[in-house]
Design a protein around this motif. Structure first.
Motif, mmCIF file in Angstrom:
data_model
loop_
_atom_site.group_PDB
_atom_site.id
_atom_site.type_symbol
_atom_site.label_atom_id
_atom_site.label_comp_id
_atom_site.label_asym_id
_atom_site.label_seq_id
_atom_site.Cartn_x
_atom_site.Cartn_y
_atom_site.Cartn_z
ATOM 1 N N CYS A 13 8.369 -17.865 52.639
ATOM 2 C CA CYS A 13 8.265 -18.773 54.232
ATOM 3 C C CYS A 13 7.513 -19.738 54.517
ATOM 4 C CB CYS A 13 8.374 -17.716 55.671
ATOM 5 S SG CYS A 13 8.782 -17.746 56.872
ATOM 6 N N THR A 63 9.435 -16.084 60.876
ATOM 7 C CA THR A 63 10.559 -15.457 61.542
ATOM 8 C C THR A 63 10.102 -14.718 62.553
ATOM 9 O OG1 THR A 63 11.409 -14.164 60.430
ATOM 10 C CG2 THR A 63 11.592 -16.114 58.868
ATOM 11 N N SER A 89 16.807 -18.147 56.662
ATOM 12 C CA SER A 89 16.860 -18.646 58.656
ATOM 13 C C SER A 89 16.323 -19.780 58.720
ATOM 14 C CB SER A 89 16.570 -17.106 59.099
ATOM 15 O OG SER A 89 15.522 -17.097 58.812
ATOM 16 N N GLU A 91 14.191 -21.427 62.695
ATOM 17 C CA GLU A 91 13.255 -20.757 63.859
ATOM 18 C C GLU A 91 13.208 -22.085 63.820
ATOM 19 O OE1 GLU A 91 14.691 -17.510 64.416
ATOM 20 O OE2 GLU A 91 15.218 -16.459 62.761
ATOM 21 N N THR A 101 18.514 -21.011 65.961
ATOM 22 C CA THR A 101 18.051 -20.007 64.923
ATOM 23 C C THR A 101 19.488 -20.132 64.205
ATOM 24 O OG1 THR A 101 17.209 -18.841 65.838
ATOM 25 C CG2 THR A 101 17.888 -17.575 64.369
ATOM 26 N N PHE A 102 19.255 -20.432 62.428
ATOM 27 C CA PHE A 102 20.606 -20.431 61.739
ATOM 28 C C PHE A 102 20.663 -20.460 60.717
ATOM 29 C CE2 PHE A 102 19.280 -25.047 61.734
ATOM 30 C CZ PHE A 102 19.052 -25.180 60.305
ATOM 31 N N ASP A 103 21.297 -19.696 59.811
ATOM 32 C CA ASP A 103 21.442 -20.173 58.415
ATOM 33 C C ASP A 103 20.968 -20.965 57.569
ATOM 34 O OD1 ASP A 103 21.622 -18.737 55.723
ATOM 35 O OD2 ASP A 103 22.722 -17.492 55.801
#
Length: 165
Positions: A13, A63, A89, A91, A101-103
């Motif tokens: 992350c 996240t 993800s 963010e 927010t999306f993948d």
């Protein structure tokens, strides 16, 4: 991923924070901050052009709304997350509010996603049925949104702390 050799390719992350030093960013999380390049802390803070990049190896604190709200107060953040199962993800928060927010690994499901930064997402291959951008493109989008970019000092952890969540 070019410029991000210090990230674990399998699970990480990375949270980009505009305008804060590594110690300031960690202090906003209300945790004890330790100086030095020891990466044993759960969250490592790295100096970067324009701010700080917080990194976690196989972590996901960047996240969480309870982390991103105070971290983005009066500024902006963007986090890119992936785990070993390829759950990912992106963010983006501004002044304590979730903006986007999306993948980043699976495009095409644009329903309900705001059009903020749509042109950037399309250019980087992060939107639409044929999206192929992936994690490297998500990191570039985080750079664009926050104006925080890794530089030579980013290779070294400036401070770290342990966040219990």
């Amino acid at each position: 991923m070019s410029g991000y050799d210090w990230l674990d390719d399998d699970a990480f992350c990375a949270t980009f924070v505009r305008g804060l030093t590594p110690r300031e960013a960690l202090a906003r999380l209300g945790i004890d901050v330790f100086d030095g390049d020891d990466e044993e802390g759960l969250i490592c803070a790295r100096s970067a052009e324009g701010g700080t990049i917080l990194t976690e190896s196989n972590g996901f604190a960047g996240t969480l709304p309870e982390v991103l709200r105070p971290l983005s107060a009066g500024t902006v953040t963007a986090s890119v997350f992936v785990n070993v199962n390829r759950v990912a993800s992106f963010e983006h928060y501004a002044d304590g509010r979730n903006i986007l927010t999306f993948d980043p690994l699976f495009g095409g499901d644009e329903d309900g996603i705001p059009e903020d930064y749509l042109a950037d997402r399309i250019e980087l291959g992060l939107a639409g049925d044929k999206s192929e951008g992936g994690l490297a493109a998500a990191l570039l989008l985080a750079e664009r949104i926050t104006e925080v970019r890794p530089n030579a000092p980013s290779d070294v952890v400036a401070a770290h702390g342990v966040l219990e969540y």
